[in-house]
Write an enzyme that holds these catalytic residues in place. Structure first.
Site, PDB file in Angstrom:
ATOM      1  N   GLY A  60      35.805  53.052  37.819  1.00 20.67           N
ATOM      2  CA  GLY A  60      36.913  52.940  36.751  1.00 20.67           C
ATOM      3  C   GLY A  60      36.834  53.655  35.822  1.00 20.67           C
ATOM      4  O   GLY A  60      36.782  53.152  34.366  1.00 20.67           O
ATOM      5  N   ASP A 100      38.594  54.563  46.087  1.00 11.10           N
ATOM      6  CA  ASP A 100      39.140  53.127  45.899  1.00 11.10           C
ATOM      7  C   ASP A 100      37.930  52.268  45.907  1.00 11.10           C
ATOM      8  O   ASP A 100      37.331  52.081  46.921  1.00 11.10           O
ATOM      9  CB  ASP A 100      40.265  53.152  47.026  1.00 11.10           C
ATOM     10  N   ASN A 129      32.847  48.280  36.866  1.00 10.91           N
ATOM     11  CA  ASN A 129      34.002  48.239  35.983  1.00 10.91           C
ATOM     12  C   ASN A 129      35.292  48.029  36.490  1.00 10.91           C
ATOM     13  O   ASN A 129      36.261  47.325  35.738  1.00 10.91           O
ATOM     14  CB  ASN A 129      33.924  49.324  34.705  1.00 10.91           C
ATOM     15  N   TYR A 181      43.167  36.782  39.024  1.00 11.16           N
ATOM     16  CA  TYR A 181      42.488  37.649  38.410  1.00 11.16           C
ATOM     17  C   TYR A 181      41.066  36.520  37.985  1.00 11.16           C
ATOM     18  O   TYR A 181      39.973  37.196  37.912  1.00 11.16           O
ATOM     19  CB  TYR A 181      42.865  37.872  36.985  1.00 11.16           C
ATOM     20  N   ALA A 208      39.705  34.018  39.438  1.00  7.23           N
ATOM     21  CA  ALA A 208      39.068  33.748  40.528  1.00  7.23           C
ATOM     22  C   ALA A 208      37.977  34.934  40.897  1.00  7.23           C
ATOM     23  O   ALA A 208      37.104  34.770  41.022  1.00  7.23           O
ATOM     24  CB  ALA A 208      39.730  33.289  41.771  1.00  7.23           C
ATOM     25  N   LYS A 215      37.032  37.145  38.644  1.00  8.32           N
ATOM     26  CA  LYS A 215      36.057  37.313  37.356  1.00  8.32           C
ATOM     27  C   LYS A 215      34.871  36.171  37.572  1.00  8.32           C
ATOM     28  O   LYS A 215      33.863  36.584  36.971  1.00  8.32           O
ATOM     29  CB  LYS A 215      36.830  37.416  36.115  1.00  8.32           C
ATOM     30  N   ILE A 274      40.571  43.162  24.979  1.00  6.16           N
ATOM     31  CA  ILE A 274      40.269  44.286  24.350  1.00  6.16           C
ATOM     32  C   ILE A 274      41.759  45.361  24.515  1.00  6.16           C
ATOM     33  O   ILE A 274      42.301  45.317  25.434  1.00  6.16           O
ATOM     34  CB  ILE A 274      39.282  45.082  25.253  1.00  6.16           C
TER      35      ILE A 274
HETATM   36  P1  NAP Z   1      42.476  49.768  32.525  1.00  7.11           P
HETATM   37  O1  NAP Z   1      42.651  50.487  31.055  1.00  7.11           O
HETATM   38  O2  NAP Z   1      43.780  49.347  33.275  1.00  7.11           O
HETATM   39  O3  NAP Z   1      41.605  50.543  33.316  1.00  7.11           O
HETATM   40  C1  NAP Z   1      41.291  50.595  34.624  1.00  7.11           C
HETATM   41  C2  NAP Z   1      40.368  51.452  35.282  1.00  7.11           C
HETATM   42  O4  NAP Z   1      40.053  50.999  36.364  1.00  7.11           O
HETATM   43  C3  NAP Z   1      41.032  52.949  35.285  1.00  7.11           C
HETATM   44  O5  NAP Z   1      40.055  54.005  35.084  1.00  7.11           O
HETATM   45  C4  NAP Z   1      41.490  52.893  36.763  1.00  7.11           C
HETATM   46  O6  NAP Z   1      41.625  53.990  37.471  1.00  7.11           O
HETATM   47  C5  NAP Z   1      40.257  51.999  37.464  1.00  7.11           C
HETATM   48  N1  NAP Z   1      40.663  51.390  38.925  1.00  7.11           N
HETATM   49  C6  NAP Z   1      41.549  50.293  38.799  1.00  7.11           C
HETATM   50  N2  NAP Z   1      41.657  49.916  40.292  1.00  7.11           N
HETATM   51  C7  NAP Z   1      40.842  50.776  40.948  1.00  7.11           C
HETATM   52  C8  NAP Z   1      40.257  51.102  42.116  1.00  7.11           C
HETATM   53  N3  NAP Z   1      40.836  50.298  43.143  1.00  7.11           N
HETATM   54  N4  NAP Z   1      39.362  51.714  42.514  1.00  7.11           N
HETATM   55  C9  NAP Z   1      38.949  52.831  41.553  1.00  7.11           C
HETATM   56  N5  NAP Z   1      39.423  52.506  40.445  1.00  7.11           N
HETATM   57  C10 NAP Z   1      40.377  51.760  39.912  1.00  7.11           C
HETATM   58  O7  NAP Z   1      41.413  48.581  32.465  1.00  7.11           O
HETATM   59  P2  NAP Z   1      40.546  48.021  31.275  1.00  7.11           P
HETATM   60  O8  NAP Z   1      41.243  47.203  30.294  1.00  7.11           O
HETATM   61  O9  NAP Z   1      39.680  49.148  30.678  1.00  7.11           O
HETATM   62  O10 NAP Z   1      39.814  47.077  32.065  1.00  7.11           O
HETATM   63  C11 NAP Z   1      38.270  47.528  32.748  1.00  7.11           C
HETATM   64  C12 NAP Z   1      37.745  46.246  33.276  1.00  7.11           C
HETATM   65  O11 NAP Z   1      37.528  45.341  32.068  1.00  7.11           O
HETATM   66  C13 NAP Z   1      38.251  45.626  34.582  1.00  7.11           C
HETATM   67  O12 NAP Z   1      37.469  45.046  35.286  1.00  7.11           O
HETATM   68  C14 NAP Z   1      39.065  44.399  33.747  1.00  7.11           C
HETATM   69  O13 NAP Z   1      39.065  43.150  34.536  1.00  7.11           O
HETATM   70  C15 NAP Z   1      37.923  44.242  32.534  1.00  7.11           C
HETATM   71  N6  NAP Z   1      38.305  43.467  31.479  1.00  7.11           N
HETATM   72  C16 NAP Z   1      39.189  44.072  30.601  1.00  7.11           C
HETATM   73  C17 NAP Z   1      39.963  43.121  29.369  1.00  7.11           C
HETATM   74  C18 NAP Z   1      40.846  43.759  28.369  1.00  7.11           C
HETATM   75  O14 NAP Z   1      41.084  43.083  27.692  1.00  7.11           O
HETATM   76  N7  NAP Z   1      41.162  44.919  28.477  1.00  7.11           N
HETATM   77  C19 NAP Z   1      39.350  42.032  29.211  1.00  7.11           C
HETATM   78  C20 NAP Z   1      38.353  41.476  30.095  1.00  7.11           C
HETATM   79  C21 NAP Z   1      38.028  42.225  31.132  1.00  7.11           C
HETATM   80  P3  NAP Z   1      42.734  54.868  37.528  1.00  7.11           P
HETATM   81  O15 NAP Z   1      43.021  55.465  35.933  1.00  7.11           O
HETATM   82  O16 NAP Z   1      42.447  56.228  38.341  1.00  7.11           O
HETATM   83  O17 NAP Z   1      43.878  54.136  38.005  1.00  7.11           O
END
Ligand code: NAP
Length: 247
Positions: A12, A63, A90, A155, A157, A159, A188
């Site tokens: 990701g 995926d 990620n 979500y 569960a 994490k 974030i």
């Molecule tokens: P985001 O901006 O929505 O980006 C998600 C990324 O994951 C994108 O690059 C997307 O690819 C990729 N992705 C999603 N599903 C996928 C799949 N099935 N196969 C391959 N790639 C996939 O999310 P983010 O906020 O950066 O979050 C990144 C990680 O941090 C996640 O695990 C999230 O749960 C965790 N997190 C985020 C926050 C927050 O506040 N943002 C807080 C805690 C934890 P595409 O662009 O190709 O769709």
């Protein structure tokens, strides 16, 4: 250059936290294969932006919830980079709703994308990492995986599962010099949290001692630390990057 000549897979990598992680690793001398699901154009742009004569940055459409796609990613990375030293799990999604309204597919898709994906990539990279007797695995969890959150049972569960999986693997793989840690971000600023309205953001900020939402780079710096030799004596830990929200 904390990761000179190292090689990584980041799932990701096209947007948000993953994109910042790919940049941080590449800017520290690490070649990276990053995966994406739908953002083909962003993937091409990121390759162009970060590739240099000595650092390869390559996107791979896969995926994360598919085991065979994880195997193909690892095969591609071994072929293009000659080995993999670092794995950053990620990729993740949300499908938030109250339990009463949560469908079976809301639950399954979040568990598959966020938790099974971590199994997929860890399992796929295991033999090469065991063979080279070196590895750093960093799994992106979330603070809500520690404290829970209403409206996010699927979500949370996933994490919390990532944290358990991290600790078990840290114990199982330590004898082969493989460190496994988790990073638990707070709130974030990414596409994932863009959906929150101003009122919700204010409510979150009230519980953040450092009084700001996090940036993807804040998380990427923690991942760099856990990827580098600076953290060689650290394994099985959950590093929160949340402005002090959970302590
Ligand atoms: P985001 O901006 O929505 O980006 C998600 C990324 O994951 C994108 O690059 C997307 O690819 C990729 N992705 C999603 N599903 C996928 C799949 N099935 N196969 C391959 N790639 C996939 O999310 P983010 O906020 O950066 O979050 C990144 C990680 O941090 C996640 O695990 C999230 O749960 C965790 N997190 C985020 C926050 C927050 O506040 N943002 C807080 C805690 C934890 P595409 O662009 O190709 O769709």
């Amino acid at each position: 250059m904390k990761l000179l000549n190292k090689r990584a897979i980041v799932t990701g990598g096209t947007r948000g936290i993953g994109r910042a992680i790919v940049s941080e690793l590449a800017n520290n001398g690490c070649s990276v294969v990053f995966t994406y699901f739908s953002s083909e154009d962003s993937a091409k742009n990121l390759e162009k932006e970060l590739s240099t004569e000595t650092v390869k940055v390559l996107g791979f459409k896969a995926d994360a919830s598919s085991f065979s796609a994880a195997e193909e990613t690892v095969k591609y990375a071994l072929d293009k980079l000659g080995g993999v030293d670092i794995l950053v799990n990620n990729a993740g999604i949300t499908k938030d709703t109250l339990l009463l309204r949560m469908s079976e597919s809301d639950f399954d898709s979040v568990i598959n994308s966020n938790l099974k994906s971590v199994f997929n990539y860890t399992k796929a990279i295991l033999k090469p990492m065991l063979g080279q007797r070196f590895g750093k695995i960093i799994n992106i969890s979330s603070v809500v995986g520690i404290i829970g959150n209403a409206g996010q049972a699927n979500y949370v569960a996933s994490k919390a599962g990532v944290i358990g999986f991290t600790k078990s693997n840290a114990k199982e793989l330590s004898s082969r010099n493989i460190n496994v840690n988790a990073v638990a971000p707070g709130f974030i600023e990414t596409d994932m949290t863009d959906k929150l309205n101003e009122q919700q953001k204010e409510a979150i900020l009230a519980n953040v001692p450092l009084k700001r939402l996090g940036k993807p780079e804040d998380v990427a710096k923690a991942v760099l630390f856990l990827s580098s030799a600076d953290s060689d004596y650290i394994t099985g830990q959950v590093l929160t990057v949340d402005g002090g929200m959970v302590m």
